[in-house]
Design an enzyme around this catalytic site. Sequence first.
Site, PDB file in Angstrom:
ATOM      1  N   TYR A   1      82.088  52.052  26.350  1.00  0.00           N
ATOM      2  CA  TYR A   1      82.607  53.224  27.075  1.00  0.00           C
ATOM      3  C   TYR A   1      83.547  54.040  26.176  1.00  0.00           C
ATOM      4  CZ  TYR A   1      85.047  55.507  31.044  1.00  0.00           C
ATOM      5  OH  TYR A   1      85.604  56.395  31.924  1.00  0.00           O
TER       6      TYR A   1
ATOM      7  N   LYS B   1      83.047  57.842  25.098  1.00  0.00           N
ATOM      8  CA  LYS B   1      84.042  58.806  25.580  1.00  0.00           C
ATOM      9  C   LYS B   1      84.714  59.561  24.443  1.00  0.00           C
ATOM     10  CE  LYS B   1      83.964  58.899  30.034  1.00  0.00           C
ATOM     11  NZ  LYS B   1      83.213  60.038  30.623  1.00  0.00           N
TER      12      LYS B   1
HETATM   13  P1  NAI Z   1      82.530  57.685  40.358  1.00  0.00           P
HETATM   14  O1  NAI Z   1      81.762  56.444  40.136  1.00  0.00           O
HETATM   15  O2  NAI Z   1      83.200  57.900  41.665  1.00  0.00           O
HETATM   16  O3  NAI Z   1      81.639  58.961  40.060  1.00  0.00           O
HETATM   17  C1  NAI Z   1      80.662  59.006  39.047  1.00  0.00           C
HETATM   18  C2  NAI Z   1      79.416  59.608  39.632  1.00  0.00           C
HETATM   19  O4  NAI Z   1      78.434  59.767  38.593  1.00  0.00           O
HETATM   20  C3  NAI Z   1      78.775  58.732  40.712  1.00  0.00           C
HETATM   21  O5  NAI Z   1      78.642  59.479  41.913  1.00  0.00           O
HETATM   22  C4  NAI Z   1      77.428  58.355  40.125  1.00  0.00           C
HETATM   23  O6  NAI Z   1      76.409  58.260  41.105  1.00  0.00           O
HETATM   24  C5  NAI Z   1      77.170  59.503  39.163  1.00  0.00           C
HETATM   25  N1  NAI Z   1      76.213  59.148  38.122  1.00  0.00           N
HETATM   26  C6  NAI Z   1      76.161  57.996  37.415  1.00  0.00           C
HETATM   27  N2  NAI Z   1      75.148  58.032  36.545  1.00  0.00           N
HETATM   28  C7  NAI Z   1      74.558  59.247  36.697  1.00  0.00           C
HETATM   29  C8  NAI Z   1      73.456  59.867  36.057  1.00  0.00           C
HETATM   30  N3  NAI Z   1      72.758  59.252  35.090  1.00  0.00           N
HETATM   31  N4  NAI Z   1      73.113  61.130  36.432  1.00  0.00           N
HETATM   32  C9  NAI Z   1      73.810  61.766  37.407  1.00  0.00           C
HETATM   33  N5  NAI Z   1      74.857  61.198  38.068  1.00  0.00           N
HETATM   34  C10 NAI Z   1      75.209  59.955  37.697  1.00  0.00           C
HETATM   35  O7  NAI Z   1      83.621  57.717  39.183  1.00  0.00           O
HETATM   36  P2  NAI Z   1      84.760  58.781  38.811  1.00  0.00           P
HETATM   37  O8  NAI Z   1      85.989  58.009  38.586  1.00  0.00           O
HETATM   38  O9  NAI Z   1      84.767  59.940  39.712  1.00  0.00           O
HETATM   39  O10 NAI Z   1      84.258  59.232  37.349  1.00  0.00           O
HETATM   40  C11 NAI Z   1      83.938  60.553  36.981  1.00  0.00           C
HETATM   41  C12 NAI Z   1      84.060  60.680  35.464  1.00  0.00           C
HETATM   42  O11 NAI Z   1      85.438  60.513  35.079  1.00  0.00           O
HETATM   43  C13 NAI Z   1      83.279  59.642  34.672  1.00  0.00           C
HETATM   44  O12 NAI Z   1      82.727  60.257  33.530  1.00  0.00           O
HETATM   45  C14 NAI Z   1      84.321  58.634  34.274  1.00  0.00           C
HETATM   46  O13 NAI Z   1      83.960  57.926  33.119  1.00  0.00           O
HETATM   47  C15 NAI Z   1      85.508  59.545  34.049  1.00  0.00           C
HETATM   48  N6  NAI Z   1      86.808  58.882  34.104  1.00  0.00           N
HETATM   49  C16 NAI Z   1      87.353  58.457  35.277  1.00  0.00           C
HETATM   50  C17 NAI Z   1      88.600  57.888  35.299  1.00  0.00           C
HETATM   51  C18 NAI Z   1      89.269  57.502  36.556  1.00  0.00           C
HETATM   52  O14 NAI Z   1      90.464  57.146  36.472  1.00  0.00           O
HETATM   53  N7  NAI Z   1      88.608  57.557  37.692  1.00  0.00           N
HETATM   54  C19 NAI Z   1      89.343  57.621  34.049  1.00  0.00           C
HETATM   55  C20 NAI Z   1      88.721  58.157  32.884  1.00  0.00           C
HETATM   56  C21 NAI Z   1      87.493  58.741  32.925  1.00  0.00           C
END
Ligand code: NAI
Length: 296
Positions: A164, A168
């Site tokens: 990851y 990232k």
């Molecule tokens: P989340 O799991 O709630 O949302 C991620 C969404 O991406 C999910 O709805 C999932 O279905 C969708 N997804 C996964 N693979 C996919 C694909 N191949 N095509 C289309 N959609 C796909 O997680 P969150 O926390 O909202 O994460 C959003 C972004 O923020 C991610 O890139 C994550 O790595 C990043 N992030 C989040 C942090 C946090 O504290 N929540 C910290 C650092 C980064």
Amino acid sequence: MTIGFEGRVALVTGAGNGLGRAYALELARRGAKVVVNDLGGARDGSAGQSNAAVVAEEIRNAGGEAIFNTGSVTDEDAMMAMVAEARAMWGRVDILINNAGILRDKSFAKMSIADFRQIVDVHLMGAAICTKAVWDLMREQNYGRILMTTSATGLYGNFGQANYGAAKLGLVGFMNSLGIEGQKNNVHVNTIAPAAATRMTEDILPPEVLAKMGPETVVPAALYLVSENAPNRATIAAGGGGFERAHITLTRGIHVAMEDMTPETVAAQFDAIGSREGEIVPDGVFAQSAMALGQI
Ligand code: NAI
């Protein structure tokens, strides 16, 4: 000055849950027409139901305009088709938020190459594929705002997230060059490093911390970074009321004569090489050689 998105078309990947959903809702509330993309699936990317349609409906129920798409960001044809659909419907795409993501956490010793590749595919290649799908259009429009999503893991490291973290930080590198290429056509590229309570972090951070870190605490930075007056090539960390900027710096280092260019010199001067006094934030590739040649 109020930041509005009237007349703008925004595409948010992974917007069925968490941060993407929060971005999509607020963009729509501020006037943008939104394409809500989400493949669905569990946190590790295994199969499951997409919430894209639910979020698009939420936007429409609130009086906004939205369509949904359930393609994977890793599927070039599906992403091209998604952009074509948005264009057919609304004539343009102004904003792309590359937000979709999954986790496959394990120590590197236990991690398979398949788990490493899958993470790079979704985060890094997915962002490249979606960006490629909008790039020519944004350049033709002479307008585009693209947001990458990095993580404190990529910027600073975390046990169990080598895959990851690699993906990232790759996105920061992607932004750094892409923002230079987009500049002359008014296509700005920025990066957000969120910290928020979502299903991705629900078992990583303690509940009392999570309670203060809803996705809405990241939204202000994300929306500024895709607004008309957005900077170009900035990385903003956001969450829980904190907003910080992450810089990749270059120390002034040391300059030595040919006869001193030995590993022993580097060892002996390691602290001086790392001294942060007078360090700079380079704006491009030439800073390093300019520094070495004493031109900065
Ligand atoms: P989340 O799991 O709630 O949302 C991620 C969404 O991406 C999910 O709805 C999932 O279905 C969708 N997804 C996964 N693979 C996919 C694909 N191949 N095509 C289309 N959609 C796909 O997680 P969150 O926390 O909202 O994460 C959003 C972004 O923020 C991610 O890139 C994550 O790595 C990043 N992030 C989040 C942090 C946090 O504290 N929540 C910290 C650092 C980064």
